[in-house]
Design a protein around this motif. Structure first.
Motif, mmCIF file in Angstrom:
data_model
loop_
_atom_site.group_PDB
_atom_site.id
_atom_site.type_symbol
_atom_site.label_atom_id
_atom_site.label_comp_id
_atom_site.label_asym_id
_atom_site.label_seq_id
_atom_site.Cartn_x
_atom_site.Cartn_y
_atom_site.Cartn_z
ATOM 1 N N LEU A 139 53.058 55.439 37.872
ATOM 2 C CA LEU A 139 53.238 54.299 38.779
ATOM 3 C C LEU A 139 54.051 54.707 40.003
ATOM 4 O O LEU A 139 54.875 55.630 39.933
ATOM 5 C CB LEU A 139 53.976 53.166 38.053
ATOM 6 N N ARG B 84 47.886 47.238 36.341
ATOM 7 C CA ARG B 84 48.485 48.516 35.962
ATOM 8 C C ARG B 84 49.170 48.438 34.601
ATOM 9 O O ARG B 84 49.993 49.300 34.252
ATOM 10 C CB ARG B 84 49.509 48.950 37.034
ATOM 11 N N GLU C 88 55.923 49.886 42.104
ATOM 12 C CA GLU C 88 55.310 49.344 40.888
ATOM 13 C C GLU C 88 56.296 49.429 39.721
ATOM 14 O O GLU C 88 56.442 48.490 38.947
ATOM 15 C CB GLU C 88 54.020 50.107 40.560
#
Ligand SMILES: Nc1ncnc2c1ncn2[C@@H]1O[C@H](COP(=O)(O)OP(=O)(O)OP(=O)(O)O)[C@@H](O)[C@H]1O
Ligand SMILES: [Mg+2]
Length: 242
Positions: free
Chosen positions: A158, A150, A162
Motif C-alpha cells: 500500500l 485494497r 493508503e
C-alpha cells in the motif's frame, strides 16, 4: 463526490461520562532518570467534540503528551483523566485502549503480515465475537476511508496514504469518542494529506469525535478549532479559532 462523503457505518457512542474528554493537571514526565524533562507541568482541558492541534518544535513533548493521554505511559507527577477514567487507576487498560480511544501513530504501525482488512479487525477481537460481523465491520470502515478495493492488500503493497487510512479505520473500529493522532499526514503528499484531513474533519463534524492531532503540518493546524503551541514540555500558548 469522493468516497469520503459516504455516511459513517454506525454513529459514535454517546459519552457515558460527565465532564471534559481530557483533563491534565500538573502533568510531568521525565526520562533518563529525571535528567530529561519531556513534560513540565501540563494543565489542559479538552471538551467533548473539540478538534485540537498540538504544534511545536521537535522534542518539545508532543508525542509524550499524546502517549500519556492514550495510557501508553504513565506520568511521574500530576493526573490525567480521559473519557471519565483516571489513568492513574484505570479500571481496565485493555478495554480503555480498545474502546475509549483510537490511536493513529507517527508511523502507521500496521502489522505487515496481515491484510488491510485483517489489520482493522484486530481491535474488534476485544468487542465482537462473531467472525462474520468483525469482517463486515472492518470492510465498512475501509469503505468509509475510501479504500475498500485494497482490503486484501498487505501494508508493504500500500502507499503511505493508503496505510494511513487503514490506520485511521483501525483506530475507529470500536467507535471511540476520542481519536489521538500523531502526525497523521507527516509522510503524505499534499493531495493525500488533504484527503486524510477531510476524513478527520468529517469525523469531528458529523460524528462528534474529539480529535487531538499532533502535527507539523500548517494545513492541519489551520483546520483545527484550537491550537496548542508547546515549547520545552509546556503549553506555551492555547489559541482558539486561529
Ligand atoms: N522513551 C524515551 N526515552 C528517553 N527520552 C525520550 C523518550 N521519549 C521521548 N524522549 C525525549 O523526550 C523529549 C520529548 O520527546 P517527544 O517525542 O515527546 O517530542 P515531539 O515533540 O513529539 O518531537 P517530534 O516533533 O520530533 O516528534 C525529547 O527530548 C525526546 O528525546
Ligand atoms: Mg513526536
Amino acid at each position: 463526490m469522493s468516497e469520503l462523503a459516504i455516511a459513517p457505518p454506525r454513529s459514535v457512542r454517546a459519552p457515558d461520562f460527565e465532564g471534559p474528554m481530557i483533563r491534565c493537571d500538573g502533568v510531568t514526565k521525565t526520562f533518563e532518570e529525571g535528567r530529561l524533562r519531556a513534560l513540565d507541568g501540563v494543565d489542559l482541558i479538552v471538551e467533548p467534540g473539540e478538534f485540537v492541534a498540538v504544534v511545536g518544535p521537535s522534542g518539545c513533548g508532543k508525542s509524550t503528551l499524546l502517549n500519556l493521554m492514550a495510557a501508553l505511559d504513565q506520568p511521574d507527577d500530576g493526573t490525567i483523566r480521559v473519557a471519565g477514567h483516571d489513568l492513574g487507576h484505570p479500571p481496565d487498560l485493555d478495554h480503555f485502549r480498545a474502546v475509549d480511544v483510537g490511536l493513529v501513530f507517527q508511523l502507521d504501525n500496521l502489522l505487515p503480515s496481515l491484510t488491510a482488512v485483517e489489520n482493522v479487525e484486530v481491535p474488534l477481537f476485544t468487542t465482537e465475537r462473531s467472525r462474520r460481523r468483525r469482517r463486515r465491520r472492518a470492510l465498512d470502515l475501509l469503505d468509509f476511508v475510501g479504500i475498500a478495493d485494497r482490503a486484501d492488500a498487505r501494508p508493504p503493497q500500500l502507499s503511505g496514504g493508503e496505510r494511513q487510512r487503514v490506520a485511521i479505520a483501525r483506530a475507529l473500529a470500536n467507535e471511540p469518542p476520542l481519536l489521538l493522532a500523531d502526525e497523521p499526514t507527516g509522510r503524505l503528499d499534499s493531495a493525500t494529506s488533504a484527503r486524510v484531513l477531510d476524513l478527520l474533519e468529517s469525523l469531528q463534524r458529523e460524528r462528534d469525535v474529539t480529535l487531538v492531532v499532533v502535527t507539523h503540518d500548517p494545513d492541519v493546524a489551520e483546520r483545527a478549532r484550537r491550537v496548542l503551541h508547546m515549547l520545552d514540555g509546556r503549553i506555551e500558548r492555547d489559541v482558539r479559532d486561529p
